[in-house]
Structures are given as C-alpha cells and as structure tokens.
Scaffold this active site. Structure first.
Site, PDB file in Angstrom:
ATOM      1  N   ASP A  89       6.298 -59.426 -31.256  1.00 50.35           N
ATOM      2  CA  ASP A  89       6.408 -59.539 -29.797  1.00 50.35           C
ATOM      3  C   ASP A  89       5.455 -60.616 -29.281  1.00 50.35           C
ATOM      4  OD1 ASP A  89       8.152 -57.405 -29.914  1.00 50.35           O
ATOM      5  OD2 ASP A  89       6.614 -55.919 -29.421  1.00 50.35           O
TER       6      ASP A  89
HETATM    7  N1  URA Z   1       6.302 -53.340 -33.500  1.00 50.65           N
HETATM    8  C1  URA Z   1       6.167 -53.639 -32.189  1.00 50.65           C
HETATM    9  O1  URA Z   1       6.268 -52.783 -31.338  1.00 50.65           O
HETATM   10  N2  URA Z   1       5.932 -54.932 -31.872  1.00 50.65           N
HETATM   11  C2  URA Z   1       5.770 -55.915 -32.791  1.00 50.65           C
HETATM   12  O2  URA Z   1       5.532 -57.063 -32.425  1.00 50.65           O
HETATM   13  C3  URA Z   1       5.914 -55.573 -34.140  1.00 50.65           C
HETATM   14  C4  URA Z   1       6.173 -54.279 -34.472  1.00 50.65           C
END
Ligand code: URA
Length: 241
Positions: free
Chosen positions: A102
């Site tokens: 993310d």
């Molecule tokens: N899980 C999440 O919630 N975000 C990420 O970036 C990776 C794994």
C-alpha cells in the site's frame, strides 16, 4: 538491440559517453571494431568487448528496495511518485515491482524484470511467506492471537490461512507484533488486525520468500540482490513447486 543502448544498460556511462566510446573505437563486436552507436547487436550471442575486456550482458536483474511511505507500487502513475521513480540508475529493461505494498506501507519490495520468478513468488498455490512488522492501536487479546494463528475471517469467502504471530509487545493502548502470512490478499494485514479489534498505525514488510530487508538500506534506497539472496529466493520457489 542498439549497441549504445546495450552498453549504457551495463552502466559503463551515460548514453552520450557511451556514444563517444564507440566512435573512438573502444568497442569490438565479435572481434571487429564497431564505430556506429546504432549498430544492432544480439545481446545473447555477440561477444562485445570494451577496451579488450569482455562485457557480460545480464538479461534479468534483481533489486531490493526499501519502499518509503507515500510512494505507490506501480511502474507509472499520473499523480504519485512510484517505486520505479526511486530506481534511478538501476540497470535493466522493463523493471517492475513483485507484488504490491500500500502507499502508506514501507519496507521490502523486490524489483526485477524476471516475469517467471515473479509469477512463481506471487502464485497463490505457492504460499510464499511474507513477514510484516505491525504497529497497532487497541489491545491484542489471547483470543485475537489465536484467531490470527488459526485463520481470520476478514469478510472474504474464506478465512485467511493460518498466520504466525511473533515478537508481540504491548503497552496500555497499543501493541506491535510481527505477522507472517502466506497469502497476498488486498489490504490483508490491515484487515486481519481490524478483525481482531485493532487498527494498524504503521506497517513495514521485513521479509519476502526468504529475502530479508537489509537494515542498512535507508528509506527509498535500493541495491542489487547478492548471489546468495537470489539463490534463497529461487530455492524458495523450487521448494514450493
Ligand atoms: N497488507 C496490507 O494491509 N497492506 C500492505 O501493504 C501489505 C499487506
């Protein structure tokens, strides 16, 4: 491929410096001096030398990036800075990130142009391990840990596969832990923590398929994988085959 392009990909200099080397007669292709930068070479077959030293063309390249927050995991984006924007100076054509973190997640991201390795590492059938360091608001109960370890209902058709919970540290209103998962569902860690009554305030991936984030890499910095790191990743893929 054009000779000047190939040689600049090998980081012998900028495209204009490389053109100079070629025009000055410093490059031979199969033993013959070639002075035309646009000369077409076969990077797999031709023997290319710079001042008498043979140049080795590496088709596939592998980097670890310590992704900072605020950068999107994409090759191009109209609005945001991408992880590929951070890879200035990296050698190799058609680089892409393996998997996705993310925008606000930090940490280990593999950047390569090896589509087969990426496919294998991301295949849902391979259950490649990913470990995250997670900071959360809330309290983590024994029942919460059990849920994470046994499989968590995060609102999908099936609960998550069992995860490993380690290094739990608690304070009055918050906690941190390391969580190892073997899937790559959308916002998986945030949703797992949400399902046990917490809220993720900081998320960082610290390992992926046997590859461990180098603590010496500053946020936004990258380096080529070492031979043993690449072997660990490839071994991981084979073991899961
Ligand atoms: N899980 C999440 O919630 N975000 C990420 O970036 C990776 C794994």
């Amino acid at each position: 491929m054009r000779l000047d392009k190939l040689i600049s990909q090998m980081q012998l200099g900028t495209r204009s410096q490389v053109k100079e080397f070629i025009r000055n007669g410093n490059i031979t292709v199969n033993g013959m001096v070639v002075k035309k930068p646009e000369y077409k070479v076969d990077e797999r077959e031709d023997n290319i030398c710079f001042m008498g030293r043979e140049l080795c063309y590496q088709e596939y390249v592998y980097y670890m990036l310590n992704k900072p927050s605020g950068v999107v995991t994409a090759t191009k984006d109209k609005q945001d800075k991408t992880v590929l924007d951070l890879m200035q100076g990296a050698v190799g054509r058609d680089l892409f990130p393996v998997g996705r973190l993310d925008k606000d997640t930090e940490g280990l991201l593999l950047i390569t142009n090896d589509g087969a390795l990426s496919h294998n590492l991301l295949s849902p059938r391979k259950h490649v391990e990913k470990t995250y360091y997670v900071e959360c608001e809330g309290t983590l109960t024994k029942e919460g840990i059990l849920k994470l370890e046994q499989g968590t209902d995060i609102g999908d058709e099936n609960p998550t596969l069992p995860a490993r919970v380690h290094s739990v540290k608690r304070s009055d209103t918050s906690y941190s832990l390391e969580l190892t998962v073997t899937e790559g569902r959308f916002h998986q860690i945030k949703r797992m923590i949400g399902a046990v009554g917490g809220n993720v305030t900081y998320l960082k991936r610290i390992s992926f398929g046997g590859l461990v984030l180098d603590n010496a890499l500053a946020k936004g910095a990258w380096r080529a994988l070492r031979q043993e790191e690449l072997e660990a990743l490839t071994k991981q893929k084979k073991e899961k085959d």
